[in-house]
Motif scaffolding. Structure first.
Motif, mmCIF file in Angstrom:
data_model
loop_
_atom_site.group_PDB
_atom_site.id
_atom_site.type_symbol
_atom_site.label_atom_id
_atom_site.label_comp_id
_atom_site.label_asym_id
_atom_site.label_seq_id
_atom_site.Cartn_x
_atom_site.Cartn_y
_atom_site.Cartn_z
ATOM 1 N N ALA A 85 8.632 32.618 61.750
ATOM 2 C CA ALA A 85 9.235 31.907 60.617
ATOM 3 C C ALA A 85 8.340 31.882 59.396
ATOM 4 N N LYS A 86 7.042 32.050 59.602
ATOM 5 C CA LYS A 86 6.116 32.062 58.472
ATOM 6 C C LYS A 86 6.006 33.444 57.847
ATOM 7 N N PRO A 88 7.363 37.097 56.101
ATOM 8 C CA PRO A 88 8.401 37.516 55.153
ATOM 9 C C PRO A 88 9.678 38.002 55.845
ATOM 10 N N ARG A 91 11.511 34.716 56.130
ATOM 11 C CA ARG A 91 11.586 34.007 54.838
ATOM 12 C C ARG A 91 12.549 34.685 53.882
ATOM 13 N N GLU A 92 12.588 36.002 53.928
ATOM 14 C CA GLU A 92 13.441 36.747 53.004
ATOM 15 C C GLU A 92 14.812 37.056 53.582
ATOM 16 N N ARG A 94 18.050 35.803 54.210
ATOM 17 C CA ARG A 94 18.809 34.639 53.748
ATOM 18 C C ARG A 94 20.299 34.808 53.950
ATOM 19 N N SER A 99 17.351 30.273 54.521
ATOM 20 C CA SER A 99 16.737 31.445 55.146
ATOM 21 C C SER A 99 16.677 31.229 56.659
ATOM 22 N N THR A 101 14.039 31.145 58.169
ATOM 23 C CA THR A 101 12.938 30.194 58.335
ATOM 24 C C THR A 101 13.478 28.770 58.374
ATOM 25 N N TRP A 102 14.429 28.454 57.527
ATOM 26 C CA TRP A 102 15.016 27.111 57.525
ATOM 27 C C TRP A 102 15.697 26.837 58.870
ATOM 28 N N SER A 126 4.025 25.513 55.374
ATOM 29 C CA SER A 126 3.702 26.816 54.786
ATOM 30 C C SER A 126 4.625 27.181 53.623
ATOM 31 N N LEU A 127 5.679 26.398 53.425
ATOM 32 C CA LEU A 127 6.621 26.657 52.331
ATOM 33 C C LEU A 127 6.074 26.120 51.015
ATOM 34 N N GLU A 131 10.510 24.802 47.805
ATOM 35 C CA GLU A 131 11.326 25.137 48.970
ATOM 36 C C GLU A 131 11.308 23.998 49.988
#
Length: 151
Positions: A85-86, A88, A91-92, A94, A99, A101-102, A126-127, A131
Motif C-alpha cells: 500500500a505504500k 506507487p 497509490r496510483e 485509483r 486509491s 491504498t485507501w 506515509s500519505l 491525502e
C-alpha cells in the motif's frame, strides 16, 4: 472543490469518460492479458501473493484483496499488504478518487487486530497531509484511530 464549475463533468450517463470508451484495447494489451483467468489465489502462500501483486498488474487487485482477507488471522499478510500500500503500484491505482491504498487502510482497520491496525496507521502516516484529510473524510472519522470501518 467548493465551486460547482470545478467538479468533473461527464457527458455519458454512466459516468464514463468518452475517451476511455474509445480506447483501442488491442493496442494497449496486444497479448490479451486482461482476459487471462486468475490463478487460484486461495492456494497461494502469503509471500507468493505479495510477489504476484508486484509482478501481475492484471490480477493485482485480486491478490491484494486475498491478502486483506487473510489479515485478520495472519499478521504477515497484514504486514505485506501494508508494504504494498505504500508503493506507487497501489497509490496510483485509483478508482475515481480513492486509491487501492485507501482500500488497504480501510480493510486493515476493519480487521481490528493490533497488528492490522498498526499497519493501517503506518500506511496512513506515509500519505501526504492532504491525502490523509481525504482518507479521513472518506472514512468519516476525525482521526485515523477513531475509524472503525466494517469489513
Amino acid at each position: 472543490m467548493n465551486n460547482e464549475s470545478e467538479m468533473p463533468r461527464f457527458e455519458e450517463p454512466d459516468g464514463l469518460d468518452p475517451e476511455m470508451l474509445n480506447l483501442d484495447w488491442e493496442e494497449i494489451d496486444p497479448e490479451g492479458l486482461r482476459d487471462t483467468p486468475p490463478p487460484d489465489l486461495s492456494s497461494m502462500s502469503t509471500q507468493a501473493l505479495y510477489d504476484f501483486s508486484i509482478s501481475n498488474y492484471v490480477h493485482r487487485g485480486r491478490a491484494v484483496f486475498e491478502l486483506l482477507d487473510r489479515a485478520p488471522s495472519d499478521d504477515s499478510a497484514a504486514r505485506l499488504v501494508s508494504e504494498l500500500a505504500k508503493s506507487p503500484l497501489l497509490r496510483e491505482d485509483r478508482m475515481h478518487r480513492a486509491s487501492m491504498t485507501w482500500a488497504v487502510i480501510a480493510r486493515l482497520l476493519a480487521a481490528e487486530t493490533p497488528v492490522s491496525r498498526s499497519c493501517a496507521y503506518e500506511v496512513f502516516g506515509s500519505l501526504s497531509p492532504g491525502e490523509q484529510d481525504e482518507v479521513l473524510s472518506w472514512l468519516r472519522a476525525s482521526r485515523i484511530e477513531d475509524a472503525h470501518p466494517e469489513n
